[in-house]
Design an enzyme around this catalytic site. Structure first.
Site: not given
Length: 319
Positions: A238, A267, A286
């Site tokens: 993360r 994000e 991601h």
């Protein structure tokens, strides 16, 4: 008697919706973009179950509106977007999708390791920009992977899968974890060490810890200062496990050689983010578990958890 209501926060396959429709009436957000917060707050009032993504916050505000909610099924292995204690206080089951994404995420972690160490994306941009005019002994020379030392921070399922891949590259494998993993050690030759030793010795450091209060900014200025100047840092956990300002400093001052990042603190990452401007950073949006097969399995498992709970059974992967 009316069926339970399920709200799905992103458009999924017809097969997954059909699975949910065996036990419930289903509504889903039809766009491939995050459901607006206002819409989610509206739908949660009527939902017996909700199938969420990492982009949705399941917090006190949302739960206060949930009059009938029985289960939150998160289509992810992580669950830092969910206030799990608040759900449990209300008797709401929370599930995630472990295991099914292990191999895909490990593939991506190793792809980032290779791409960063061998300067793959930088070399591709160099070629496409017309800068390749002749062969040169050190043109786009990177760092060796075969036989190098790999440090894995967080030896869960994905960490073990990365170690198995590293063994195929004859890498020396160090790992830092709360618990010793004897089976992984036997299969890969990995060795449990302290965090400082790992950072000092590793040529490649792969961060795979979940985001918790203890792991936020686990990698900061001090940790980067311990690494080799030739070391590569890879993050597929993360974004907030890393102090991004400290990482930027380490990369621009030569404390470490390069970084491969699949996750960011914010994000989608803003295009003016300082890390994106660096040639020695390989950045991805991601996509750790983003294979078609894996995402289908994740969605099916999330749906199966909802079906189980709404059928009066125990969920398959409860937290």
């Amino acid at each position: 008697m009316s069926k339970p209501q399920v709200f799905v926060t992103r458009k999924l396959t017809n097969e997954v919706i059909a699975m949910l429709e065996t036990v419930a009436d289903v509504k889903q957000w039809e766009e491939d973009t995050p459901v607006p917060r206002e819409k989610l707050l509206e739908e949660i009032e009527h939902a017996d179950a909700v199938l969420t993504m990492l982009t949705e916050r399941v917090d006190e505000e949302l739960l206060a509106r949930a009059k009938k909610l029985r289960v939150v099924a998160n289509m992810a292995v992580g669950y830092d977007n969910i206030d799990v204690p608040a759900c449990k206080r209300r008797g709401i089951a929370v599930t995630n999708t472990p295991d099914v994404l292990t191999e895909a995420t490990a593939d991506l972690a190793f792809a980032l390791l290779l791409a960063t160490g061998r300067r793959v994306t930088e070399a591709n941009r160099f070629l496409l920009a017309g800068e390749w005019t002749s062969w040169s002994p050190y043109l786009m020379a990177g760092q060796s992977v075969y036989g190098a030392t790999l440090g894995i921070i967080g030896m869960g399922r994905i960490g073990e899968a990365v170690a198995r891949r590293a063994a195929g590259f004859n890498m020396r494998i160090l790992y830092h974890n709360r618990n010793r993993k004897e089976e992984a050690e036997a299969k890969t030759g990995a060795r449990l060490v302290g965090l400082e030793e790992l950072l000092q010795e590793a040529d490649y450091v792969v961060l795979l810890t979940p985001l918790t209060a203890e792991t936020k900014h686990l990698m900061g200025a001090y940790e980067f200062s311990l690494m080799k100047k030739s070391a590569v840092f890879v993050n597929v956990s993360r974004g907030e496990t890393v102090d991004e300002a400290a990482l930027h400093h380490a990369l621009t001052t030569g404390q470490i050689w390069a970084a491969g990042l699949d996750v960011f603190a914010q994000e989608p990452v803003p295009l003016d983010h300082p890390l994106l401007a660096l040639k020695n950073v390989v950045a991805l949006p991601h996509i750790g578990s983003a294979t078609i097969q894996t995402r289908n399995e994740m969605a099916s498992l999330a749906a199966a958890n909802i079906v189980a709970v709404l059928s009066g059974k125990e969920p398959l992967t409860a937290l």
